[in-house]
Write an enzyme that holds these catalytic residues in place. Structure first.
Site, PDB file in Angstrom:
ATOM      1  N   GLU A  70      -2.385   4.060  -3.060  1.00 34.36           N
ATOM      2  CA  GLU A  70      -2.392   2.742  -3.715  1.00 34.36           C
ATOM      3  C   GLU A  70      -2.675   2.863  -5.206  1.00 34.36           C
ATOM      4  O   GLU A  70      -3.559   3.620  -5.614  1.00 34.36           O
ATOM      5  CB  GLU A  70      -3.478   1.883  -3.060  1.00 34.36           C
ATOM      6  N   ASP A 127       7.110  -1.048  -3.571  1.00 33.24           N
ATOM      7  CA  ASP A 127       7.499  -2.116  -2.642  1.00 33.24           C
ATOM      8  C   ASP A 127       9.003  -2.115  -2.367  1.00 33.24           C
ATOM      9  O   ASP A 127       9.444  -2.266  -1.226  1.00 33.24           O
ATOM     10  CB  ASP A 127       7.097  -3.489  -3.212  1.00 33.24           C
TER      11      ASP A 127
END
Ligand code: GLA
Length: 403
Positions: A48, A188
């Protein structure tokens, strides 16, 4: 006796959702569409806030998708409508330019704009598009990437462009950054287009190369629980840009193009060259998080999730703690969901996505998923928070045509 609502919710069934998008198009435009395309939202298992530093990520597509029912028209008008919003767009496709379109239509028109190098000049570019977005909005599950990527699939097919999936990933990123004016590192969009059913996606953000990694939790008596905390995320864009800028400052201070180049061995010593303690902690997160992805991939290469469940859970926990303490992108709702999941027996839990609200994931025994979800719901109620929404992360297929 009171009837409790189900603790776990589910995404609409894909075939039925595609049929619904087709019906909505027909009702809206008065004729049947040429086809229906869709793209999924995602959760990131680990890796992340590293994509914009050329890092490694391990996302997977979820079963919630965004659907685009569309038809080509012999004009240059692009007409957009949505099942969720009354905002519509009707513009000349040749006059699209950054900043000219606002709201959700920018994420569709922007893809057409970004794909223009692949469109032959003379051909009409007109199309009618009905969007039916089934990825929860504002949940950190990449509803905007799903929208862009569904649009990219529809445009590719309608205009017969011959683009590769990676070119569509890049067009979706360009639509978001250069056309809609938002910020993303590409995780994404890569997850939404390139994921394969039953697998997580090992993604190297240096060149966007990918490798499917088997992720069959159900067959091993395990489950990945997603919890949308419904925590309001305010100032998300500004905070995201600020974190990104911190990592760029760190790379500059260390004399590297990106933090991917920093060797995690001897990290404390290398980071001493960064004067600002906050920037130093940001770099510490990025370098250690990339290493956690390497460790996760190494475990999955040498055994099943079940065989390594304790180590994998510990990596998820360490990722969250680093995002909380070093990167400072968690908020109380995310920490509460994660702490509660751990206390209720999860093997590991972390926030997923950009942070400042959004969702968490927890690796749990399949027969404990409901109990963990219920524990989180109870903790939220006790804290006076809005009820969260929990569902299972089922590794789903990337973008494609439905009908
Ligand atoms: C958001 C961005 C991604 C990535 C994540 C954090 O989802 O769109 O590019 O940076 O945050 O990992």
């Amino acid at each position: 006796m009171t009837l409790e609502p189900p603790v776990l919710s589910a995404a609409p069934e894909r075939e039925q959702a595609a049929a619904r998008a087709e019906e909505l198009f027909t009702a809206s435009f008065g004729y049947r569409p040429d086809g229906v395309w869709s793209a999924p939202g995602r959760v990131n298992l680990i890796g992340e806030h590293v994509d914009y530093q050329d890092g490694l990520c391990l996302p997977m597509a979820i079963s919630h998708r965004c659907f685009a029912a569309a038809a080509r028209t012999p004009t240059d008008r692009i007409r957009l409508r949505s099942a969720q919003d009354s905002v519509e767009l009707d513009v000349d496709a040749r006059e699209l330019k950054p900043g000219a379109v606002e709201g959700w239509p920018a994420y569709v028109a922007g893809v057409l704009w970004a794909l223009r190098p692949h469109i032959s000049g003379a051909a009409p570019q007109g199309m009618d598009v009905l969007i039916d977005g089934q990825v929860p909005l504002g949940a950190g599950l990449s509803s905007s990437a799903a929208l862009e990527c569904a649009a990219a699939e529809a445009i590719e097919s309608l205009l017969s462009l011959g683009t590769s999936p990676l070119q569509r990933v890049r067009a979706a990123i360009t639509a978001e950054t250069a056309f809609a004016g938002a910020s993303t590192g590409g995780l994404d969009q890569a997850a939404s287009v390139l994921s394969e059913a039953g697998h997580a996606l090992a993604l190297d953000c240096r060149d966007f190369s990918t490798r499917p990694v088997p992720w069959d939790l159900a067959g091993q008596g395990l489950a990945l629980l997603i919890t949308d905390t419904r925590a309001e995320h305010s100032h998300v864009d500004g905070e995201y840009a600020a974190r990104r800028a911190d990592t760029e400052r760190a790379a500059e201070a260390l004399g590297v193009a990106t933090l991917r180049e920093i060797d995690p061995a001897g990290l404390e010593q290398s980071l001493a060259a960064i004067e600002d303690p906050t920037v130093r902690r940001r770099a510490h997160h990025v370098v250690t998080e990339i290493q956690r992805v390497r460790d996760t991939e190494a475990l999955l290469a040498t055994g099943t999730v079940r065989e390594h469940v304790a180590e994998l859970g510990a990596l998820l926990d360490a990722s969250h703690d680093s995002l909380r303490d070093d990167f400072e992108v968690t908020v109380p709702a995310l920490d509460l969901a994660v702490d509660t999941a751990r206390a209720a027996g999860a093997h590991g839990a972390r926030m997923t996505g950009g942070g400042f609200g959004g969702s968490t994931i927890a690796l749990v025994e399949a027969d404990r998923a409901e109990a963990v979800a219920a524990a989180i719901a109870e903790a939220f109620a006790a804290a006076g928070r809005e009820a969260p929404a929990s569902f299972l992360a089922l590794p789903s297929a990337g973008a494609g045509q439905d009908r």
